[in-house]
Motif scaffolding. Structure first.
Motif, PDB file in Angstrom:
ATOM      1  N   PRO A 122       0.795  -1.222   0.000  1.00 29.51           N
ATOM      2  CA  PRO A 122       0.000   0.000   0.000  1.00 29.51           C
ATOM      3  C   PRO A 122       0.833   1.279   0.000  1.00 29.51           C
ATOM      4  N   TYR A 123       1.926   1.278   0.735  1.00 27.25           N
ATOM      5  CA  TYR A 123       2.775   2.461   0.764  1.00 27.25           C
ATOM      6  C   TYR A 123       4.164   2.088   1.271  1.00 27.25           C
ATOM      7  N   VAL A 124       5.116   2.959   0.999  1.00 33.31           N
ATOM      8  CA  VAL A 124       6.471   2.842   1.540  1.00 33.31           C
ATOM      9  C   VAL A 124       6.803   4.180   2.171  1.00 33.31           C
ATOM     10  N   ALA A 125       7.267   4.140   3.408  1.00 28.72           N
ATOM     11  CA  ALA A 125       7.713   5.350   4.090  1.00 28.72           C
ATOM     12  C   ALA A 125       9.129   5.124   4.584  1.00 28.72           C
ATOM     13  N   GLN A 177      17.139   5.134  -4.118  1.00 31.29           N
ATOM     14  CA  GLN A 177      17.598   4.837  -5.477  1.00 31.29           C
ATOM     15  C   GLN A 177      17.489   3.349  -5.787  1.00 31.29           C
ATOM     16  N   SER A 178      17.785   2.502  -4.803  1.00 33.00           N
ATOM     17  CA  SER A 178      17.759   1.054  -5.051  1.00 33.00           C
ATOM     18  C   SER A 178      16.328   0.524  -5.194  1.00 33.00           C
ATOM     19  N   LEU A 179      15.355   1.181  -4.579  1.00 27.40           N
ATOM     20  CA  LEU A 179      13.963   0.734  -4.685  1.00 27.40           C
ATOM     21  C   LEU A 179      13.343   1.061  -6.038  1.00 27.40           C
ATOM     22  N   LYS A 180      13.897   2.029  -6.734  1.00 24.99           N
ATOM     23  CA  LYS A 180      13.415   2.423  -8.065  1.00 24.99           C
ATOM     24  C   LYS A 180      11.904   2.672  -8.064  1.00 24.99           C
ATOM     25  N   LEU A 181      11.467   3.503  -7.136  1.00 25.01           N
ATOM     26  CA  LEU A 181      10.054   3.828  -7.001  1.00 25.01           C
ATOM     27  C   LEU A 181       9.640   4.851  -8.048  1.00 25.01           C
ATOM     28  N   ASP A 182       8.423   4.746  -8.505  1.00 25.94           N
ATOM     29  CA  ASP A 182       7.890   5.649  -9.520  1.00 25.94           C
ATOM     30  C   ASP A 182       7.700   7.039  -8.922  1.00 25.94           C
ATOM     31  N   PRO A 183       8.349   8.054  -9.474  1.00 27.03           N
ATOM     32  CA  PRO A 183       8.204   9.412  -8.930  1.00 27.03           C
ATOM     33  C   PRO A 183       6.758   9.901  -8.904  1.00 27.03           C
ATOM     34  N   LYS A 184       5.911   9.377  -9.783  1.00 28.92           N
ATOM     35  CA  LYS A 184       4.501   9.775  -9.796  1.00 28.92           C
ATOM     36  C   LYS A 184       3.769   9.288  -8.547  1.00 28.92           C
ATOM     37  N   CYS A 185       4.325   8.302  -7.851  1.00 26.98           N
ATOM     38  CA  CYS A 185       3.702   7.755  -6.638  1.00 26.98           C
ATOM     39  C   CYS A 185       4.203   8.435  -5.367  1.00 26.98           C
ATOM     40  N   ARG A 186       5.105   9.408  -5.514  1.00 26.03           N
ATOM     41  CA  ARG A 186       5.636  10.103  -4.334  1.00 26.03           C
ATOM     42  C   ARG A 186       4.547  11.007  -3.768  1.00 26.03           C
ATOM     43  N   MET A 187       4.165  10.758  -2.534  1.00 26.12           N
ATOM     44  CA  MET A 187       3.085  11.494  -1.892  1.00 26.12           C
ATOM     45  C   MET A 187       3.604  12.582  -0.947  1.00 26.12           C
ATOM     46  N   MET A 188       4.783  12.371  -0.393  1.00 22.49           N
ATOM     47  CA  MET A 188       5.354  13.323   0.558  1.00 22.49           C
ATOM     48  C   MET A 188       6.873  13.220   0.471  1.00 22.49           C
ATOM     49  N   ASP A 189       7.529  14.356   0.459  1.00 21.71           N
ATOM     50  CA  ASP A 189       8.992  14.376   0.359  1.00 21.71           C
ATOM     51  C   ASP A 189       9.507  15.563   1.159  1.00 21.71           C
ATOM     52  N   ARG A 190      10.038  15.287   2.325  1.00 17.80           N
ATOM     53  CA  ARG A 190      10.571  16.310   3.223  1.00 17.80           C
ATOM     54  C   ARG A 190      11.939  15.871   3.719  1.00 17.80           C
ATOM     55  N   ALA A 191      12.645  16.788   4.309  1.00 16.62           N
ATOM     56  CA  ALA A 191      13.897  16.420   4.967  1.00 16.62           C
ATOM     57  C   ALA A 191      13.546  15.463   6.105  1.00 16.62           C
ATOM     58  N   ILE A 248      11.778  12.506   5.781  1.00 16.24           N
ATOM     59  CA  ILE A 248      10.667  11.592   5.530  1.00 16.24           C
ATOM     60  C   ILE A 248      10.234  11.645   4.062  1.00 16.24           C
ATOM     61  N   VAL A 249      10.065  10.465   3.476  1.00 13.37           N
ATOM     62  CA  VAL A 249       9.563  10.324   2.116  1.00 13.37           C
ATOM     63  C   VAL A 249       8.506   9.227   2.152  1.00 13.37           C
ATOM     64  N   VAL A 250       7.366   9.477   1.488  1.00 18.08           N
ATOM     65  CA  VAL A 250       6.277   8.502   1.450  1.00 18.08           C
ATOM     66  C   VAL A 250       5.850   8.299   0.001  1.00 18.08           C
ATOM     67  N   TYR A 251       5.775   7.036  -0.389  1.00 15.01           N
ATOM     68  CA  TYR A 251       5.283   6.649  -1.710  1.00 15.01           C
ATOM     69  C   TYR A 251       4.032   5.809  -1.530  1.00 15.01           C
ATOM     70  N   CYS A 252       3.053   6.033  -2.370  1.00 17.68           N
ATOM     71  CA  CYS A 252       1.838   5.229  -2.394  1.00 17.68           C
ATOM     72  C   CYS A 252       2.060   4.110  -3.398  1.00 17.68           C
ATOM     73  N   GLY A 253       1.916   2.871  -2.953  1.00 15.20           N
ATOM     74  CA  GLY A 253       2.207   1.739  -3.826  1.00 15.20           C
ATOM     75  C   GLY A 253       1.064   1.311  -4.703  1.00 15.20           C
ATOM     76  N   ILE A 254      -0.175   1.542  -4.254  1.00 17.10           N
ATOM     77  CA  ILE A 254      -1.333   1.083  -5.008  1.00 17.10           C
ATOM     78  C   ILE A 254      -2.314   2.244  -5.141  1.00 17.10           C
ATOM     79  N   PRO A 255      -2.079   3.157  -6.093  1.00 16.91           N
ATOM     80  CA  PRO A 255      -2.993   4.293  -6.222  1.00 16.91           C
ATOM     81  C   PRO A 255      -4.370   3.853  -6.708  1.00 16.91           C
TER      82      PRO A 255
END
Length: 127
Positions: free
Chosen positions: A4-7, A26-40, A42-49
């Motif tokens: 569902p998500y990666v934080a 970089q190693s996870l190769k997450l889709d930048p379109k799935c990036r939901m939050m990006d701060r110093a 903490i980074v959160v990606y949604c895995g199943i939009p």
């Protein structure tokens, strides 16, 4: 992504942790379109939009996101993204925001909140 998500969280003032977070991202190769939050720190990606049980609620002033499903404590109805924006206490994200969320909502969610001015962030869940 099959989750569902990666934080990823780290101490942004620690150069080693910052480096490790960068390498991991970089190693996870997450889709930048799935990036939901990006701060110093903490980074959160949604895995199943788009899945019904993983709504995205964005807080005002880029104060964070909530992933999951929320229901109003008083009304017991499912909360929409717009409803969360109208709740008092979200103009400046702080530990008080967590109290406000818990007081007004219940559900199955994880919240990632950030205060840009202080650099503080919080992650918590209700299930």
């Amino acid at each position: 992504m099959d989750f569902p998500y990666v934080a990823i969280t780290w101490n942004p003032r620690d150069p080693q942790q910052s480096h490790e977070a960068t390498v991991l991202l970089q190693s996870l190769k997450l889709d930048p379109k799935c990036r939901m939050m990006d701060r110093a720190g903490i980074v959160v990606y949604c895995g199943i939009p788009g899945v019904p049980y993983l709504e995205t609620y964005r807080l005002p002033d880029d104060g964070g996101i909530i992933l999951g499903v929320l229901f109003g404590r008083d009304t017991q109805r499912r909360i929409t993204s717009q409803d969360i924006l109208d709740t008092p206490g979200h103009s400046e994200v702080s530990a008080q925001t967590i109290t406000t969320l818990i007081k007004h909502y219940w559900g199955a969610y994880v919240a990632f909140l950030s205060n840009r001015r202080s650099g503080n962030w919080w992650a918590f869940r209700d299930c």
